[in-house]
Design an enzyme around this catalytic site. Structure first.
Site, short mmCIF file in Angstrom:
data_model
loop_
_atom_site.label_atom_id
_atom_site.label_comp_id
_atom_site.label_asym_id
_atom_site.label_seq_id
_atom_site.Cartn_x
_atom_site.Cartn_y
_atom_site.Cartn_z
N SER A 114 4.02 6.83 -4.94
CA SER A 114 4.56 5.19 -4.29
C SER A 114 6.14 5.41 -3.64
O SER A 114 5.93 5.80 -2.79
CB SER A 114 3.90 4.43 -4.90
OG SER A 114 4.23 2.67 -4.56
N HIS A 115 6.52 3.93 -4.10
CA HIS A 115 7.77 4.03 -4.08
C HIS A 115 8.57 4.48 -4.23
O HIS A 115 10.63 5.29 -4.51
CB HIS A 115 8.39 2.50 -3.81
CG HIS A 115 7.60 2.51 -5.79
ND1 HIS A 115 6.42 2.16 -6.01
CD2 HIS A 115 8.59 1.99 -6.88
CE1 HIS A 115 6.52 1.90 -7.26
NE2 HIS A 115 7.41 2.13 -7.86
N ASP A 278 6.58 1.18 1.93
CA ASP A 278 6.97 2.00 0.94
C ASP A 278 6.61 2.79 1.22
O ASP A 278 6.17 3.24 2.65
CB ASP A 278 6.70 1.29 -1.02
CG ASP A 278 5.40 1.33 -0.36
OD1 ASP A 278 4.45 1.29 0.01
OD2 ASP A 278 5.32 1.45 -1.88
N ASP A 280 4.09 4.98 -0.07
CA ASP A 280 2.52 5.26 0.98
C ASP A 280 1.70 3.53 1.78
O ASP A 280 0.24 3.43 1.66
CB ASP A 280 1.85 4.74 -0.47
CG ASP A 280 1.65 4.17 -0.88
OD1 ASP A 280 2.76 3.05 -1.52
OD2 ASP A 280 0.23 3.73 -2.38
N ASP A 282 1.70 0.77 0.79
CA ASP A 282 1.48 -0.79 0.07
C ASP A 282 1.95 -1.69 -0.04
O ASP A 282 1.81 -2.81 -0.13
CB ASP A 282 0.23 -0.81 -0.89
CG ASP A 282 1.05 0.28 -2.42
OD1 ASP A 282 2.05 0.19 -2.01
OD2 ASP A 282 0.28 0.65 -2.71
N ARG A 283 3.32 -1.38 -0.12
CA ARG A 283 4.25 -2.72 -0.42
C ARG A 283 4.35 -3.44 0.52
O ARG A 283 4.85 -2.72 1.88
CB ARG A 283 5.23 -2.23 -1.31
CG ARG A 283 5.28 -1.51 -2.65
CD ARG A 283 5.59 -1.66 -3.61
NE ARG A 283 5.23 -0.63 -5.08
CZ ARG A 283 5.99 -1.25 -6.03
NH1 ARG A 283 7.48 -1.03 -5.72
NH2 ARG A 283 5.15 -0.61 -6.64
N LYS A 377 -3.43 -3.53 -2.18
CA LYS A 377 -2.46 -3.98 -1.53
C LYS A 377 -2.24 -3.55 -0.28
O LYS A 377 -2.22 -2.69 0.08
CB LYS A 377 -1.13 -4.65 -2.42
CG LYS A 377 -0.70 -3.42 -2.82
CD LYS A 377 0.52 -3.43 -4.11
CE LYS A 377 1.32 -2.42 -4.68
NZ LYS A 377 0.74 -1.56 -5.35
C1 G16 Z 1 0.97 0.23 -8.68
C2 G16 Z 1 0.67 -1.04 -8.92
C3 G16 Z 1 0.82 -2.20 -8.66
C4 G16 Z 1 1.93 -2.62 -9.24
C5 G16 Z 1 1.99 -1.98 -9.72
C6 G16 Z 1 4.00 -2.27 -10.95
O1 G16 Z 1 2.21 -0.54 -7.21
O2 G16 Z 1 -0.17 -0.46 -7.69
O3 G16 Z 1 -0.67 -2.77 -8.30
O4 G16 Z 1 2.02 -4.39 -9.67
O5 G16 Z 1 1.94 -0.98 -9.94
O6 G16 Z 1 4.22 -1.11 -11.52
P1 G16 Z 1 4.61 -0.97 -12.68
O7 G16 Z 1 3.92 -0.57 -13.26
O8 G16 Z 1 6.33 0.25 -12.80
O9 G16 Z 1 5.74 -2.22 -13.07
P2 G16 Z 1 2.02 0.77 -6.97
O10 G16 Z 1 2.96 0.25 -5.58
O11 G16 Z 1 3.78 1.58 -7.42
O12 G16 Z 1 0.97 1.76 -6.70
#
Ligand code: G16
Length: 544
Positions: A114-115, A278, A280, A282-283, A377
């Site tokens: 992800s990010h 971000d 991947d 989704d953000r 998302k």
């Molecule tokens: C992931 C999940 C999201 C969640 C986020 C929270 O995001 O897909 O639904 O809100 O983690 O992360 P943390 O547990 O660090 O607060 P992503 O964009 O990292 O896949």
């Protein structure tokens, strides 16, 4: 028939999927058999029909291609009939969700952290999504984890790497591998959902934007849709080339890591809209000229105006938000006469509500917004919905925000992140809060009095499953609150998240400085949790 080879193995510790899949340092994934153990554990436990199809893709970060090639060999050895893989190994997370749904795959492996940053010394991740296109629910991730602790062999076939860069089909053993265009299906879906004609018209009459793809996966999607289909000028998409190390940056669309965009949007040369996505895809980050929109507000504002988008007209059944997300969306739901659901953090918790048709739009404070069009998302979707609304309504982001707050009031909101802190300290902080829960109500913390405090637990209204320990809520008299959670996506130490919220009604000050409006909550958070004492930090690393 190509021979299946069974490779003996022993379990690796710690292959427990977090908020969104298994995320570790690349060096951890590079241990011999590490990725294979996890992938085999997935294949061993997930539901599959006869002759199943698997979707494969990732955000293009370092190690993506290596794991994709290995996953193809392992899929062939594990009874898959077909693999759909994005060209170059690329599929954004929402695009992968769409491909799973559209081609009726039994699931997909999405390779992303992800990010989080990418590169040989940075992060990698593997996530399994189920047939509805959404992240595997907890029952499945628990079963995968249990399997990783007992695994004794993984299966593969011996065959060379396939050409991931050329579209078309090849046979791997008896399995068909189709290298697909990662963008086309997704772009077509977006065109079905939104009023592209209205957006094209405002672009033609001078509406401008900048989209920062942060050298991550959304570049090709944003270029094809914004510049290709909607007519924005070439150069509207910046950092549009996906890079294995994201150019050395954190591909996290927040005010720290997308600071250039923020500075542009606050300056004299700001275009009408600034947006980013971000690693991947989704953000999302939304900034109008001179106006940052928090993800919580974005969810509320999009829901309030969703009638502007053709595919959503007359069919908003409900709204869902994660617990730490502000209650701004709740006020919209109430005004529109639809239910609002409060789920734990993690997109997987929205899946049942979306499948059951109980909600149409969902969002999280962590820069995620999406709808029932996929089961993830979707960063670019959120940007396109904003564009659609602004185009149809003919107003600016700032005007829309002010109008919204004047009607619903404003939930001043911020998240303070203390990153990579000592895990023992973070655990002690959370344990200290849990120990105080029974006696917190009535406690005076500076200007605030605690009305109630609890550890958030969620009962899924569809399948009745219960998820406990999802964050500590401290609710104050007057309606403001502080929430504490440890991140489930980090790869080093622990990350403490402190979520701060203060509601001001329409009659109050709707255009004040956020940090001033949250000063009492910030002080109360320190007083109740002892953040400095437990973490050794006197200020957060990131404020969003
Ligand atoms: C992931 C999940 C999201 C969640 C986020 C929270 O995001 O897909 O639904 O809100 O983690 O992360 P943390 O547990 O660090 O607060 P992503 O964009 O990292 O896949």
């Amino acid at each position: 028939m190509t021979q299946v080879r069974t490779v003996p193995t022993t379990p690796f510790e710690g292959q427990k999927p977090g908020t969104s899949g298994l995320r570790k340092k690349v060096r951890v994934f590079q241990q011999s058999g590490y990725a294979e153990n996890f992938i085999q554990s997935v294949f061993d436990v997930v539901e599959r029909p006869e002759a199943p199809t698997l979707v494969l893709g990732g955000d293009g970060r370092f190690y993506n291609r290596t794991v994709i090639q290995q996953a193809i060999r392992m899929a062939a050895a594990n009874g898959y009939a077909r693999v759909l893989v994005g060209q170059g190994g690329i599929l954004s997370t929402p695009a992968a969700s769409n491909v799973i749904r559209k081609y009726k795959a039994s699931g997909g492996l999405i390779l992303s952290a992800s990010h989080n940053p990418g590169g040989p010394d940075e992060d990698f991740g593997i996530k399994y999504n189920i047939a509805n296109g959404g992240p595997a629910p907890e029952a499945v991730t628990e079963a995968i984890y249990a399997r990783t602790t007992a695994i004794d062999a993984w299966r593969t076939i011996d065959t060379p790497d396939i050409d991931l860069d050329t579209l078309g089909s090849v046979l791997v053993g008896t399995m068909t591998v189709e290298v697909i265009d990662p963008v086309a299906d997704y772009a077509d879906l977006m065109e079905e959902l939104f009023d592209f004609a209205a957006i094209r018209a405002v672009v033609a009459s001078g509406f401008t934007m900048r989209f920062d793809a942060m050298s991550a996966v959304t570049g090709p999607y944003a270029s094809a849709i914004l510049e290709g289909r909607l007519g924005f000028a070439e150069g509207t998409v910046v950092n549009g080339q996906p890079l294995e190390d994201f150019g050395g940056h954190h591909p996290d669309p927040n005010l720290i890591h997308a600071k250039d965009l923020y500075d542009l949007m606050m300056g004299p040369d700001a275009p009408d809209l600034g947006a980013a996505s971000d690693g991947d895809g989704d953000r999302n980050l939304i900034i109008g000229r001179g106006r940052f929109i928090t993800p919580s507000d974005s969810l509320a504002m999009l829901a309030a105006n969703i009638e502007c988008a053709p595919a959503y007209r007359g069919r908003l059944t409900g709204i869902a938000r994660s617990m730490p997300t502000s209650a701004a969306a709740d006020r919209v739901a109430q005004a529109l006469g639809v239910p609002c659901f409060e789920t734990p953090t993690g997109w997987k918790f929205f899946g049942n509500l979306l499948d059951a048709g109980m909600v149409t739009i969902c969002g999280e404070e962590s820069a995620g917004t999406g709808s029932d069009h996929v089961r993830e998302k979707d960063g670019l979707w959120a940007v396109l919905l904003w564009l659609n609304i602004l185009a149809v309504r003919g107003i600016s982001v700032d005007q829309l925000a002010k109008e919204h707050w004047a009607r619903f009031g404003r939930n001043y909101y911020a998240r303070h992140d203390y990153e990579a802190v000592n895990k023992e300290g973070a655990d002690a902080l959370m344990a200290g809060l849990v120990a105080q829960l029974p006696t917190l109500a009535g406690t005076v913390l500076g200007d605030l009095t605690v009305a109630a405090a609890d550890s958030f637990a969620y009962t899924d209204p569809v399948d009745g499953s219960v998820s406990a320990n999802q964050g500590i809520r401290v609710l104050f008299e007057g309606g403001s609150r502080v929430v504490f959670r440890l991140s489930g996506t980090g790869t080093a130490g622990a990350t403490l998240r402190v979520y701060l919220e203060n509601f001001v009604p329409p009659s109050g000050d709707l255009d004040a400085d956020t940090s001033a409006m949250l000063a009492a909550q910030i002080a109360a958070a320190e007083a109740v949790a002892g953040i400095a004492g437990h973490t050794g930090r006197t200020a957060p690393d990131v404020i969003t």
